[in-house]
Design a protein around this motif. Structure first.
Motif, short mmCIF file in Angstrom:
data_model
loop_
_atom_site.label_atom_id
_atom_site.label_comp_id
_atom_site.label_asym_id
_atom_site.label_seq_id
_atom_site.Cartn_x
_atom_site.Cartn_y
_atom_site.Cartn_z
N TRP A 29 -5.61 45.59 -22.89
CA TRP A 29 -5.72 46.82 -22.09
C TRP A 29 -6.13 46.43 -20.67
O TRP A 29 -6.98 45.55 -20.48
CB TRP A 29 -6.75 47.78 -22.67
N LYS A 85 -0.84 54.97 -24.95
CA LYS A 85 -0.90 53.71 -24.21
C LYS A 85 -1.37 53.87 -22.77
O LYS A 85 -1.50 52.88 -22.05
CB LYS A 85 0.47 53.03 -24.23
N VAL A 86 -1.62 55.12 -22.35
CA VAL A 86 -2.07 55.38 -20.98
C VAL A 86 -3.14 56.45 -21.02
O VAL A 86 -2.96 57.47 -21.68
CB VAL A 86 -0.90 55.84 -20.07
N HIS A 97 -6.18 58.48 -18.41
CA HIS A 97 -6.91 58.62 -17.14
C HIS A 97 -7.94 59.73 -17.27
O HIS A 97 -7.97 60.45 -18.29
CB HIS A 97 -5.95 58.86 -15.97
N ILE A 145 -7.77 54.87 -14.51
CA ILE A 145 -6.73 54.67 -15.52
C ILE A 145 -6.96 53.44 -16.39
O ILE A 145 -7.56 52.46 -15.96
CB ILE A 145 -5.34 54.60 -14.83
N ILE A 204 -4.38 51.20 -19.10
CA ILE A 204 -2.98 51.07 -19.50
C ILE A 204 -2.85 49.89 -20.47
O ILE A 204 -3.37 48.80 -20.20
CB ILE A 204 -2.07 50.83 -18.28
N VAL A 215 2.94 48.33 -21.62
CA VAL A 215 3.59 49.27 -20.71
C VAL A 215 4.16 48.54 -19.50
O VAL A 215 5.26 48.84 -19.03
CB VAL A 215 2.60 50.38 -20.27
N TRP A 246 3.28 55.38 -11.35
CA TRP A 246 3.03 56.52 -12.25
C TRP A 246 4.33 57.23 -12.58
O TRP A 246 4.49 57.74 -13.70
CB TRP A 246 2.04 57.50 -11.65
N ILE A 261 5.97 55.18 -15.29
CA ILE A 261 5.25 55.28 -16.56
C ILE A 261 5.41 56.66 -17.19
O ILE A 261 5.74 56.79 -18.37
CB ILE A 261 3.75 54.95 -16.35
N SER A 262 5.18 57.71 -16.40
CA SER A 262 5.19 59.06 -16.96
C SER A 262 6.58 59.51 -17.38
O SER A 262 6.72 60.46 -18.16
CB SER A 262 4.59 60.06 -15.96
N TYR A 265 6.22 57.66 -21.02
CA TYR A 265 5.04 57.70 -21.88
C TYR A 265 4.23 58.97 -21.63
O TYR A 265 4.05 59.37 -20.48
CB TYR A 265 4.12 56.49 -21.59
N VAL A 297 0.59 60.83 -21.43
CA VAL A 297 -0.68 60.36 -20.86
C VAL A 297 -1.84 61.13 -21.48
O VAL A 297 -1.79 62.36 -21.59
CB VAL A 297 -0.67 60.54 -19.32
#
Length: 273
Positions: A80, A109-110, A112, A152, A154, A158, A178, A181-182, A185, A187
């Protein structure tokens, strides 16, 4: 969970000390602390050597925050990755709360968190446009940076999937990541404020560069071009690009900046078709 913390820093010896103290006060400390000294010429090296011998220090020539973070990611041993900007701090339960939340959501996996904003030494309320949320947040990531790097965590897989920070972007590099990622995945969002996010000082990138949306438009072009983005996400990203490009074109026309106006008009023509 093995957590590697990465702190990029450039000529912020005093602020870096404050950040590291907040890390060492964690009830659940990271398993590895990496400071990437991005070519500092101040007292950073002395502070790290004398006060924080337990920290792994990587020194590189000045290449910018994206390159510094990427160097840390490549060297990290944890599964991580957490980040902390050198001018921010963590609250003492930050990692402990995130670890518990992620253990209760093992497929996530993410993650915040909410944040406390401090501007020029005074706590301020964030505007509605900076409201944080969780889940599939791609659309919420389009207007502005929707997650703070300092909050954050991650999973390292990822980065294997979507890539690292874009070193060609002088700013908005987090916005760009972001989006990538978004788009793929969901969040996890922890509504409790767990970081102090400081602002108002002169060496912030938002102070250094005018018109930050210039870089967001570049990031939007990149994400729209991705072959694996959903049609809905592509349409939403295109609409945001058109909105931002229209604003820049109109501003350039008002200031008689013909070349700039033509550039953004070309973008409008390309993505309106």
């Amino acid at each position: 969970m093995k957590i590697s913390l990465i702190i990029p820093s450039y000529n912020r010896g005093t602020l870096l000390r404050r950040a590291l103290v907040s890390v060492l006060e964690q009830s659940r400390p990271p398993d590895e602390i990496i400071v990437v000294d991005d070519g500092s010429t101040d007292n950073t090296a002395q502070v790290l050597k004398q006060e924080f011998p337990q920290v792994k220090v990587i020194v590189q020539i000045n290449q910018g925050v994206s390159a510094a973070r990427n160097t840390g990611i490549r060297q990290a041993k944890g599964n991580w990755i957490a980040f902390l900007d050198s001018d921010d701090t963590w609250l003492a339960e930050k990692l402990a709360i995130q670890v518990r939340a992620l253990q209760q959501s093992p497929d996530t996996k993410v993650c915040h968190t909410e944040e406390i904003w401090i501007r020029n030494g005074t706590r301020v309320n964030a505007m509605n446009k900076h409201k944080k949320t969780g889940g599939w947040i791609f659309k919420q990531c389009l207007p502005l940076c929707a997650m703070s790097p300092s909050s954050i965590m991650i999973h390292c897989s990822v980065f294997d999937d979507v890539g690292l920070f874009d070193e060609s972007l002088p700013a908005c590099e987090d916005y760009d990541l972001w989006l990538r990622i978004s788009a793929k995945y969901p969040v996890l969002f922890i509504e409790q404020p767990l970081i102090n996010k400081y602002g108002g000082h002169e060496d912030q990138l938002s102070q250094k560069y005018w018109g930050m949306d210039r870089f967001r438009i570049q990031a939007l072009e990149k994400i729209i071009a991705q072959s694996d983005i959903s049609e809905e996400n592509k349409q939403n990203a295109t609409q945001m690009l058109l909105k931002k490009a229209r604003i820049f074109r109109n501003g350039a026309l008002k200031r008689d900046k013909t070349e700039s106006a033509q550039h953004y008009q070309q973008l409008l023509d390309k993505y309106q078709s």
